[in-house]
Design an enzyme around this catalytic site. Structure first.
Site, PDB file in Angstrom:
ATOM      1  N   LYS A 113       0.842  -1.199   0.000  1.00 40.66           N
ATOM      2  CA  LYS A 113       0.000   0.000   0.000  1.00 40.66           C
ATOM      3  C   LYS A 113       0.878   1.249   0.000  1.00 40.66           C
ATOM      4  O   LYS A 113       1.754   1.397   0.850  1.00 40.66           O
ATOM      5  CB  LYS A 113      -0.912  -0.002   1.226  1.00 40.66           C
ATOM      6  N   GLY A 126      -1.436   7.980  -5.669  1.00 40.74           N
ATOM      7  CA  GLY A 126      -0.962   6.614  -5.485  1.00 40.74           C
ATOM      8  C   GLY A 126      -0.110   6.391  -4.259  1.00 40.74           C
ATOM      9  O   GLY A 126       0.437   5.311  -4.068  1.00 40.74           O
ATOM     10  N   ASP A 252     -17.003  -1.425  -1.077  1.00 42.50           N
ATOM     11  CA  ASP A 252     -15.649  -1.729  -1.546  1.00 42.50           C
ATOM     12  C   ASP A 252     -14.683  -1.926  -0.382  1.00 42.50           C
ATOM     13  O   ASP A 252     -13.530  -2.308  -0.596  1.00 42.50           O
ATOM     14  CB  ASP A 252     -15.137  -0.637  -2.488  1.00 42.50           C
ATOM     15  N   ASN A 253     -15.148  -1.685   0.842  1.00 41.51           N
ATOM     16  CA  ASN A 253     -14.332  -1.936   2.033  1.00 41.51           C
ATOM     17  C   ASN A 253     -14.813  -3.156   2.813  1.00 41.51           C
ATOM     18  O   ASN A 253     -14.446  -3.326   3.976  1.00 41.51           O
ATOM     19  CB  ASN A 253     -14.346  -0.717   2.956  1.00 41.51           C
TER      20      ASN A 253
END
Length: 485
Positions: A113, A126, A252-253
């Site tokens: 990450k 990013g 999405d989590n």
């Protein structure tokens, strides 16, 4: 032979069709260096316990040199964010590097990450900053210490790369591990894109990889969904029992195997406030602490809709009806353990409810209350009662509780010993995380390392570190955290 070739590493997700992901090479930070390496977790995968003289680990996890056994990729998914569908999601700052097997033969993802831009970064850069990386490392390991299903943190790095958020911050990297990074949003992406063959393929792979018990079922996709419902109910029951607010329960989590996922603006309760909102962007309180059980059902319903081409509507509805039943059963079991009650009695639910009402009305610290209650064998009941403003009401509840305890076979000493193993002395209060972050930004990582040690064994006394169990100062209560990472 390369160090990496000696390990049991695969890249099975990369064998799926290209609509599932995009290959992306990590973009290294400047002068990446280890801040913490989780040696206890590393041992489970035959990774070195000490990384300081191991250049191959630093090179691989900093993105400087990508081992040939890795296949870095950014996953594509979608999701409902605060109730609205967003098709333009995916790994915007993280990369799935590979999968590695532990000593028991179980596969875990290696995920980096903060690895740089991907096709799904949208307007982002990013990157991950030191602040959010410390929070995720500490909280994922704290949840593991508490016995709550969670992703894990293998290590984190700091760097000399400046990253701009509200101001300039330090770029950092987190090595996250999970049995899978597949989310509810992966299914939503395929369903709403009308990629129904790929939806079936993903379901087949999820069953093969994560729910092999479903392979022999007459309705394997329904069996898979039933398992997801069950695991989600168990995870959220655990959150509610320990006083954890996730803060951003978008689909999405949500992990399809019921692991706590994506630590952003989370918070543990200080004073018992059912409506606690830890995310300062959650203006309507959609993801408030007391709304989490309801949102769990909402998210499962969204997943059910995405699985409707594979599962009959009536079967999906029946599966969803089981969620609240399972959640209530799991939560009741957990609360009995926290109160030292072994048997199930008719009045238990009312005992729990009256306790929560009393805690809320008197703004009593939840973690402190449960820990003090666990020491009732060595203290008179006044120590518990003195936590409350309304001592008369507190006395009535404590007497009711002690009467209920008499129905158990355990002695007080045995009961309290068991309670101390499920009621933590230490949780990651937001003010503690914030103090550690302030020090880290000044180059002092001592608090980060102390907290990582304490939170790995939160039920132990750790008498030399009592200050980390103290109640928060007024400024440290009800902290709302930004989603910015």
């Amino acid at each position: 032979m390369s160090f990496w070739n000696s390990l049991s590493i695969t890249t099975r997700y990369s064998r799926l069709p290209r609509c599932f992901f995009t290959y992306v090479q990590p973009t290294p930070l400047d002068n990446s260096r280890w801040l913490i390496w989780n040696s206890e977790l590393a041992k489970q995968f035959d990774l070195p316990e000490n990384v300081h003289n191991h250049s191959e680990l630093l090179d691989a996890f900093s993105g400087e040199v990508v081992p040939s056994v890795f296949a870095p990729l950014a996953m594509k998914y979608a999701g409902h964010q605060f109730g609205s569908y967003n098709p333009d999601l995916g790994d915007g700052r993280g990369l799935l590097l590979a999968e590695i097997k532990d000593k028991k033969g179980n596969s875990f993802d290696l995920h980096l990450k903060g690895a740089g831009l991907t096709p799904y970064s949208r307007s982002g850069d990013g990157r991950a900053v030191l602040r959010s990386t410390i929070r995720e490392y500490l909280c994922s390991e704290a949840m593991a210490g508490l016995g709550i299903p969670t992703t894990r943190a293998l290590g984190m790095m700091t760097s000399d790369t400046p990253v701009f958020r509200e101001g300039y911050e330090t770029g950092a990297l987190l090595i996250r591990m999970a049995e899978t990074h597949i989310r509810f949003g992966h299914f939503e992406h395929l369903f709403y894109s009308n990629l129904l063959e790929e939806l079936k393929l993903l379901s087949d792979k999820v069953i093969e990889w994560h729910f092999p018990c479903c392979l022999g079922e007459d309705k394997p996709y329904l069996a898979m969904f039933n398992n997801i419902v069950d695991r989600t109910a168990y995870m959220i029951a655990q959150w509610q029992a320990v006083g954890f607010a996730h803060g951003v329960m978008n689909t999405d989590n949500m992990s399809i195997i019921g692991q706590t996922f994506d630590y952003g603006p989370f918070g543990f309760l200080d004073d018992y406030e059912p409506g606690y909102i830890c995310n300062h962007s959650d203006y309507q309180g959609r993801y408030a602490f007391n709304q989490q059980p309801r949102i769990g059902l909402w998210n499962l319903s969204a997943l059910a809709h995405s699985l409707s081409p594979l599962i009959d509507k009536s079967d999906l509805e029946k599966a969803l009806e089981q969620y609240e039943i399972k959640l209530h059963d799991y939560f009741s079991q957990l609360m009995r353990k926290k109160l030292g009650l072994l048997s199930k009695q008719e009045g238990d639910t009312r005992l729990f409810e009256s306790m929560f009402e009393l805690l809320s009305q008197n703004t009593v610290d939840y973690t402190r209350f449960m820990r003090v209650l666990s020491d009732l064998d060595s203290q008179d009941k006044q120590t518990v009662i003195d936590l409350f403003v309304d001592r008369e009401a507190a006395t009535l509840w404590v007497d009711l509780y002690l009467t209920r305890c008499k129905l158990e076979a355990d002695s007080f000493d045995m009961r309290c010993s068991k309670m101390r193993k499920v009621n933590p002395k230490y949780v990651l209060r937001n003010y503690l995380a914030q103090q550690a972050i302030v020090k880290a930004n000044e180059g002092d990582f001592s608090d980060v390392k102390i907290l990582s040690t304490l939170l790995a064994s939160p039920f132990d006394e750790h008498p030399d570190f009592e200050r980390y169990a103290e109640l928060p100062p007024e400024w440290g209560k009800r902290m709302e955290i930004s989603c910015s990472s």
